[in-house]
Write a protein that holds these residues in place. Structure first.
Motif, short mmCIF file in Angstrom:
data_model
loop_
_atom_site.label_atom_id
_atom_site.label_comp_id
_atom_site.label_asym_id
_atom_site.label_seq_id
_atom_site.Cartn_x
_atom_site.Cartn_y
_atom_site.Cartn_z
N ASP A 84 37.29 47.83 47.76
CA ASP A 84 37.00 48.60 46.55
C ASP A 84 37.33 47.81 45.29
O ASP A 84 36.57 47.82 44.32
CB ASP A 84 37.73 49.94 46.57
N LYS A 85 38.41 47.05 45.34
CA LYS A 85 38.81 46.22 44.20
C LYS A 85 37.79 45.09 43.99
O LYS A 85 37.39 44.80 42.87
CB LYS A 85 40.19 45.63 44.50
N SER A 141 33.16 51.46 38.50
CA SER A 141 34.60 51.72 38.47
C SER A 141 35.16 51.55 39.87
O SER A 141 34.43 51.59 40.87
CB SER A 141 34.89 53.13 37.96
N ARG A 142 36.47 51.42 39.93
CA ARG A 142 37.11 51.24 41.23
C ARG A 142 37.04 52.53 42.04
O ARG A 142 36.87 52.51 43.26
CB ARG A 142 38.55 50.80 41.04
N SER A 143 37.11 53.67 41.36
CA SER A 143 37.01 54.95 42.09
C SER A 143 35.60 55.15 42.65
O SER A 143 35.44 55.66 43.76
CB SER A 143 37.42 56.11 41.19
N ALA A 193 35.44 52.99 45.70
CA ALA A 193 36.16 53.61 46.82
C ALA A 193 35.33 54.73 47.43
O ALA A 193 35.25 54.87 48.66
CB ALA A 193 37.51 54.14 46.35
N ARG A 194 34.65 55.53 46.58
CA ARG A 194 33.82 56.62 47.09
C ARG A 194 32.64 56.10 47.90
O ARG A 194 32.28 56.68 48.92
CB ARG A 194 33.31 57.49 45.94
#
Length: 139
Positions: free
Chosen positions: A17-18, A28-30, A33-34
């Motif tokens: 994710d990073k 975005s990182r979120s 991640a999703r």
């Protein structure tokens, strides 16, 4: 020791994710991640569902976007989300080129023979006239 630092005896590893965020493949990182949790990311041909999965230089990452898939080879781990030129050095784009415009693809516009399928307004009126003459004279 942080997970994006160089480790003795091996190349640097970084969370997927990073890395997607630093490489500017996700906003975005979120969101990165999703997309990993949703199963939109494959690393070396294996579906990854944990944002903490580590990638290292040489890994092949396939990211499913809205209209196409992006295939990239990881060249380095990122230290920050920098400008596009800096992010571009983190990967090599290996996405196959799109097919020529005239070639039929999965999402190509379907065509049909004229007169087949749904009738035109004129054909519908003719059918209605025929039905009116057929048996409605008693009314």
């Amino acid at each position: 020791m942080a997970d994006d630092e160089e480790q003795p005896g091996g190349p640097a590893r970084q969370r997927i994710d990073k890395w997607l965020f630093f490489a500017r493949l996700r906003k975005s990182r979120s969101l990165a991640a999703r997309s990993v949790e949703a199963g939109d990311v494959r690393v070396n041909g294996v579906a990854v569902r944990q944002p903490s999965h580590a990638v290292r230089p040489g890994d092949l990452v396939v990211l499913a976007l809205d209209r196409h898939d992006v295939t990239v080879k990881v060249l380095a781990s990122g230290a920050r989300r920098g400008p596009y030129e800096e992010a571009r050095r983190l990967y090599e784009d290996m996405t196959p080129p799109p097919p020529p415009r005239g070639e039929r693809t999965l999402f190509a516009q379907a065509t049909r023979e004229r007169g087949s399928g749904r009738p035109t307004k004129r054909e519908r009126r003719e059918t209605d006239r025929l039905q009116d003459f057929s048996g409605d004279a008693d009314e």
